[in-house]
Write an enzyme that holds these catalytic residues in place. Structure first.
Site, PDB file in Angstrom:
ATOM      1  N   LYS A 172       0.892  -1.171   0.000  1.00 45.46           N
ATOM      2  CA  LYS A 172       0.000   0.000   0.000  1.00 45.46           C
ATOM      3  C   LYS A 172       0.922   1.210   0.000  1.00 45.46           C
ATOM      4  O   LYS A 172       1.433   1.617   1.037  1.00 45.46           O
ATOM      5  CB  LYS A 172      -0.875  -0.036   1.257  1.00 45.46           C
ATOM      6  CG  LYS A 172      -2.199   0.679   1.174  1.00 45.46           C
ATOM      7  CD  LYS A 172      -2.112   2.163   0.922  1.00 45.46           C
ATOM      8  CE  LYS A 172      -1.428   2.920   2.017  1.00 45.46           C
ATOM      9  NZ  LYS A 172      -1.013   4.281   1.617  1.00 45.46           N
ATOM     10  N   GLU A 248       9.482   1.150  10.804  1.00 41.12           N
ATOM     11  CA  GLU A 248      10.562   2.118  10.507  1.00 41.12           C
ATOM     12  C   GLU A 248       9.934   3.498  10.599  1.00 41.12           C
ATOM     13  O   GLU A 248       9.206   3.908   9.701  1.00 41.12           O
ATOM     14  CB  GLU A 248      11.117   1.878   9.096  1.00 41.12           C
ATOM     15  CG  GLU A 248      11.815   0.542   8.909  1.00 41.12           C
ATOM     16  CD  GLU A 248      13.161   0.477   9.599  1.00 41.12           C
ATOM     17  OE1 GLU A 248      13.676   1.523  10.035  1.00 41.12           O
ATOM     18  OE2 GLU A 248      13.687  -0.644   9.721  1.00 41.12           O
ATOM     19  N   CYS A 282      14.162  10.329   6.639  1.00 38.98           N
ATOM     20  CA  CYS A 282      14.111  10.036   8.077  1.00 38.98           C
ATOM     21  C   CYS A 282      15.510  10.107   8.680  1.00 38.98           C
ATOM     22  O   CYS A 282      15.678  10.332   9.868  1.00 38.98           O
ATOM     23  CB  CYS A 282      13.528   8.646   8.293  1.00 38.98           C
ATOM     24  SG  CYS A 282      14.401   7.402   7.342  1.00 38.98           S
ATOM     25  N   GLU A 379      10.606  16.450  13.485  1.00 35.38           N
ATOM     26  CA  GLU A 379      11.290  16.227  12.209  1.00 35.38           C
ATOM     27  C   GLU A 379      11.019  17.421  11.318  1.00 35.38           C
ATOM     28  O   GLU A 379       9.852  17.763  11.086  1.00 35.38           O
ATOM     29  CB  GLU A 379      10.661  15.010  11.521  1.00 35.38           C
ATOM     30  CG  GLU A 379      11.322  13.721  11.819  1.00 35.38           C
ATOM     31  CD  GLU A 379      10.776  12.617  10.916  1.00 35.38           C
ATOM     32  OE1 GLU A 379       9.564  12.400  10.907  1.00 35.38           O
ATOM     33  OE2 GLU A 379      11.587  11.982  10.245  1.00 35.38           O
TER      34      GLU A 379
HETATM   35  P1  NAP Z   1       2.884   8.840   7.067  1.00 30.88           P
HETATM   36  O1  NAP Z   1       1.954   9.960   6.981  1.00 30.88           O
HETATM   37  O2  NAP Z   1       3.015   8.122   8.358  1.00 30.88           O
HETATM   38  O3  NAP Z   1       2.452   7.828   5.911  1.00 30.88           O
HETATM   39  C1  NAP Z   1       3.166   6.641   5.659  1.00 30.88           C
HETATM   40  C2  NAP Z   1       2.238   5.661   4.979  1.00 30.88           C
HETATM   41  O4  NAP Z   1       1.167   5.316   5.869  1.00 30.88           O
HETATM   42  C3  NAP Z   1       1.588   6.181   3.709  1.00 30.88           C
HETATM   43  O5  NAP Z   1       1.431   5.112   2.815  1.00 30.88           O
HETATM   44  C4  NAP Z   1       0.233   6.651   4.220  1.00 30.88           C
HETATM   45  O6  NAP Z   1      -0.773   6.694   3.238  1.00 30.88           O
HETATM   46  C5  NAP Z   1      -0.080   5.577   5.244  1.00 30.88           C
HETATM   47  N1  NAP Z   1      -1.019   6.001   6.264  1.00 30.88           N
HETATM   48  C6  NAP Z   1      -1.287   7.239   6.715  1.00 30.88           C
HETATM   49  N2  NAP Z   1      -2.218   7.188   7.707  1.00 30.88           N
HETATM   50  C7  NAP Z   1      -2.531   5.884   7.867  1.00 30.88           C
HETATM   51  C8  NAP Z   1      -3.410   5.197   8.747  1.00 30.88           C
HETATM   52  N3  NAP Z   1      -4.146   5.833   9.654  1.00 30.88           N
HETATM   53  N4  NAP Z   1      -3.479   3.865   8.653  1.00 30.88           N
HETATM   54  C9  NAP Z   1      -2.737   3.205   7.749  1.00 30.88           C
HETATM   55  N5  NAP Z   1      -1.869   3.791   6.896  1.00 30.88           N
HETATM   56  C10 NAP Z   1      -1.776   5.124   6.962  1.00 30.88           C
HETATM   57  O7  NAP Z   1       4.367   9.245   6.662  1.00 30.88           O
HETATM   58  P2  NAP Z   1       4.842  10.043   5.376  1.00 30.88           P
HETATM   59  O8  NAP Z   1       4.501  11.466   5.592  1.00 30.88           O
HETATM   60  O9  NAP Z   1       4.385   9.373   4.121  1.00 30.88           O
HETATM   61  O10 NAP Z   1       6.413   9.825   5.436  1.00 30.88           O
HETATM   62  C11 NAP Z   1       7.242  10.595   6.222  1.00 30.88           C
HETATM   63  C12 NAP Z   1       7.565   9.890   7.511  1.00 30.88           C
HETATM   64  O11 NAP Z   1       8.152   8.632   7.227  1.00 30.88           O
HETATM   65  C13 NAP Z   1       8.587  10.623   8.325  1.00 30.88           C
HETATM   66  O12 NAP Z   1       8.222  10.602   9.683  1.00 30.88           O
HETATM   67  C14 NAP Z   1       9.860   9.828   8.103  1.00 30.88           C
HETATM   68  O13 NAP Z   1      10.815   9.938   9.120  1.00 30.88           O
HETATM   69  C15 NAP Z   1       9.321   8.449   8.004  1.00 30.88           C
HETATM   70  N6  NAP Z   1      10.284   7.580   7.330  1.00 30.88           N
HETATM   71  C16 NAP Z   1      10.951   6.662   8.084  1.00 30.88           C
HETATM   72  C17 NAP Z   1      11.896   5.853   7.480  1.00 30.88           C
HETATM   73  C18 NAP Z   1      12.642   4.841   8.285  1.00 30.88           C
HETATM   74  O14 NAP Z   1      13.199   3.938   7.683  1.00 30.88           O
HETATM   75  N7  NAP Z   1      12.699   4.933   9.606  1.00 30.88           N
HETATM   76  C19 NAP Z   1      12.147   5.963   6.101  1.00 30.88           C
HETATM   77  C20 NAP Z   1      11.431   6.914   5.371  1.00 30.88           C
HETATM   78  C21 NAP Z   1      10.492   7.720   6.000  1.00 30.88           C
HETATM   79  P3  NAP Z   1      -1.223   8.115   2.622  1.00 30.88           P
HETATM   80  O15 NAP Z   1      -0.094   8.559   1.774  1.00 30.88           O
HETATM   81  O16 NAP Z   1      -2.440   7.803   1.841  1.00 30.88           O
HETATM   82  O17 NAP Z   1      -1.486   9.043   3.771  1.00 30.88           O
END
Ligand code: NAP
Length: 475
Positions: A172, A248, A282, A379
């Protein structure tokens, strides 16, 4: 390119007939529309993954390995078109996008090699009564949820080990960047992945779709990369069926520069740690802690380099810093910088949002940032480097650990013993000593504290998709 859902080896429209738009962050214009998967589509994907599971788990490791190896070759062959696609939907500069394709493809190559290195264990029970045999078996159907900041690499970092282990998956992707995920599905199909082994369901109702899958008892694993906030919600949902999870999550990386460091090398490392992906990583250095005697010189040199970076559309070859992914992201960066300036910080370069179309923010260096400023707690996810000075090793470690996150830290020092000491004292899953980049498909990537659970990449990455089964045996 294909813009429907990929379920059971076929491109299918959403059962509701719904679609959603994908935008170019450089202009805000619509570049494509994609099928909008709903709960029924997600369950159809689970059906397909569950049906394909036994045959894929039983396929010889060499067969699984060769499929992944072909996927690596196809990605490498098509690197420049994939990079353009990433840049178009995510906004990142083409050089960053090319780097991501190489990094992403390497997960397929690495896990093609890991697929045939399956191992177990055999021992004699301490009582001497029997042998202890440990075999490793695939976890089963996995739900993989990925963010928009590395749309290819975050997918391959999960699909590679899952397939190597003999699991089947439903990906997804983030709704800002579904096109790259669909392109990956096409490549995997062409590489010979049997139908149902990999399914991709983009959706604008991610919460509902992922919840529906987690409620299905056939799903045995959730691997999530994204924010800590969403990670917490999904951990709670996974608890219902006691689903195996890998998380992650967010980071708040400290970048420590000691007075004995090679300052030019530290500035080079800072540019990589801060500006890879325009700061939308991240692993991005979020807090710069510089020892007092070299703080002014470091800030001056860093500001010189940051202000010289070429900002523009990611797809332009000359661009070094593209736009941020969407309006929310640029508004958050702007508000964190404004908060820091109101709290007494000074912008040595950058510091205000330009007018005009697109989600741009200029490379920014802030000095004199107050210890309690929100920019040091959250962040940033943008091209902004806040600098704080410190005195002595103990204060550096205290400041570095003063966060609920623990993904990665960077330490610059000319004294390797100090580097090792500080690395051991820092609460983080990864540390770069005199390096601004730690990500490597061959190394275990992941965080401690609220940055996550589990590791991706390296041999550890494969183990996340395997269960150990212990068999007590007499012969
Ligand atoms: P996000 O808002 O948490 O979204 C991540 C994924 O989860 C997307 O596919 C999103 O779909 C989905 N999602 C959102 N709300 C959800 C819910 N309630 N239930 C199930 N799935 C849901 O994060 P992002 O803004 O895309 O990415 C940035 C974040 O990722 C940052 O905090 C970054 O640090 C972290 N990150 C961590 C790593 C690591 O390896 N530690 C690597 C890369 C990024 P939608 O797009 O449809 O909202």
């Amino acid at each position: 390119m294909e813009t429907d859902l990929f379920i059971a080896g076929k491109w299918v429209p959403a059962s509701s007939g719904g679609r959603f738009d994908v935008h170019d962050p450089a202009t805000g214009d619509t570049i494509a529309s994609v099928a909008d998967g709903g709960e029924a589509d997600a369950i159809a994907a689970v059906d397909a993954a569950a049906a394909a599971g036994p045959a894929w788990a039983a396929a010889p490791p060499r067969v699984r390995s060769e499929v992944l190896r072909r996927a690596f070759a196809l990605m490498t062959e098509r690197a420049s078109e994939l990079a353009k696609l990433i840049s178009l939907e995510n906004g990142k500069a083409l050089t960053d996008a090319k780097g991501e394709v190489t990094y992403a493809a390497e997960f397929f190559r690495w896990f093609a090699e890991e697929a045939v290195r399956g191992e177990g264990a055999i021992a004699t029970a301490p009582s001497g009564a029997n042998r202890i045999l440990v075999v490793r078996q695939p976890v089963g159907v996995c739900v993989l949820v990925t963010p928009w900041n590395f749309p290819a690499a975050m997918a391959t970092r999960k699909i590679g080990p899952a397939l190597a282990a003999g699991c089947t998956v439903i990906l997804k992707p983030a709704s800002d960047t579904p096109l790259t995920a669909l392109a990956m599905a096409a490549i995997l199909a062409e590489a010979g992945v049997p139908e149902g082994v990999v399914n991709v369901v983009p959706s604008r109702s991610s919460g509902k779709v992922v919840s529906a899958m987690l409620r299905d008892a056939r799903v045995r694993k959730l691997s999530f990369t994204g924010s800590t906030e969403v990670g917490r919600i999904l951990l709670a949902q996974a608890a219902e069926n006691v689903v195996n999870t890998s998380m992650e999550l967010g980071g708040n990386a400290p970048f420590l520069v000691f007075a004995d460091a090679d300052l030019d090398a530290a500035v080079d490392g800072a540019i990589i740690a801060k500006m890879r992906n325009g700061g939308e990583a991240c692993t991005a250095a979020n807090r710069f802690f510089v020892e007092a005697p070299v703080a002014d010189e470091f800030a001056r040199k860093l500001a010189q380099r940051m202000s010289a970076l070429v900002v523009g559309p990611g797809t332009d070859e000359k661009t070094q810093v593209g736009p941020l992914v969407n309006e929310d992201t640029v508004a958050k960066v702007d508000s964190l910088v404004r908060g820091a300036l109101e709290g007494g910080a000074e912008a040595v370069t950058g510091g205000s949002r330009p007018t005009g179309p697109g989600f741009y923010y200029p490379p920014t260096v802030l000095t004199g940032v107050a210890a309690d400023a929100p920019i040091l707690r959250q962040e940033i996810f943008g091209p902004v480097a806040p600098i704080v000075t410190f005195t002595g090793e103990a204060e550096a470690v205290r400041l570095a650990n003063d966060t609920e996150y623990g993904l990665v830290a960077y330490v610059y020092t000319g004294d390797l013993a100090r580097g090792m000491r500080v690395s051991e004292a820092i609460e983080a899953g990864m540390v770069g000593i005199n390096r601004g980049l730690v990500s490597d498909p061959a190394a275990p990537f992941g965080g401690v504290k609220q940055s996550g659970i589990g590791r991706e990449g390296g041999h550890d990455g494969l183990l996340e998709y395997l269960e150990s089964k212990y068999i007590a045996v007499n012969w």
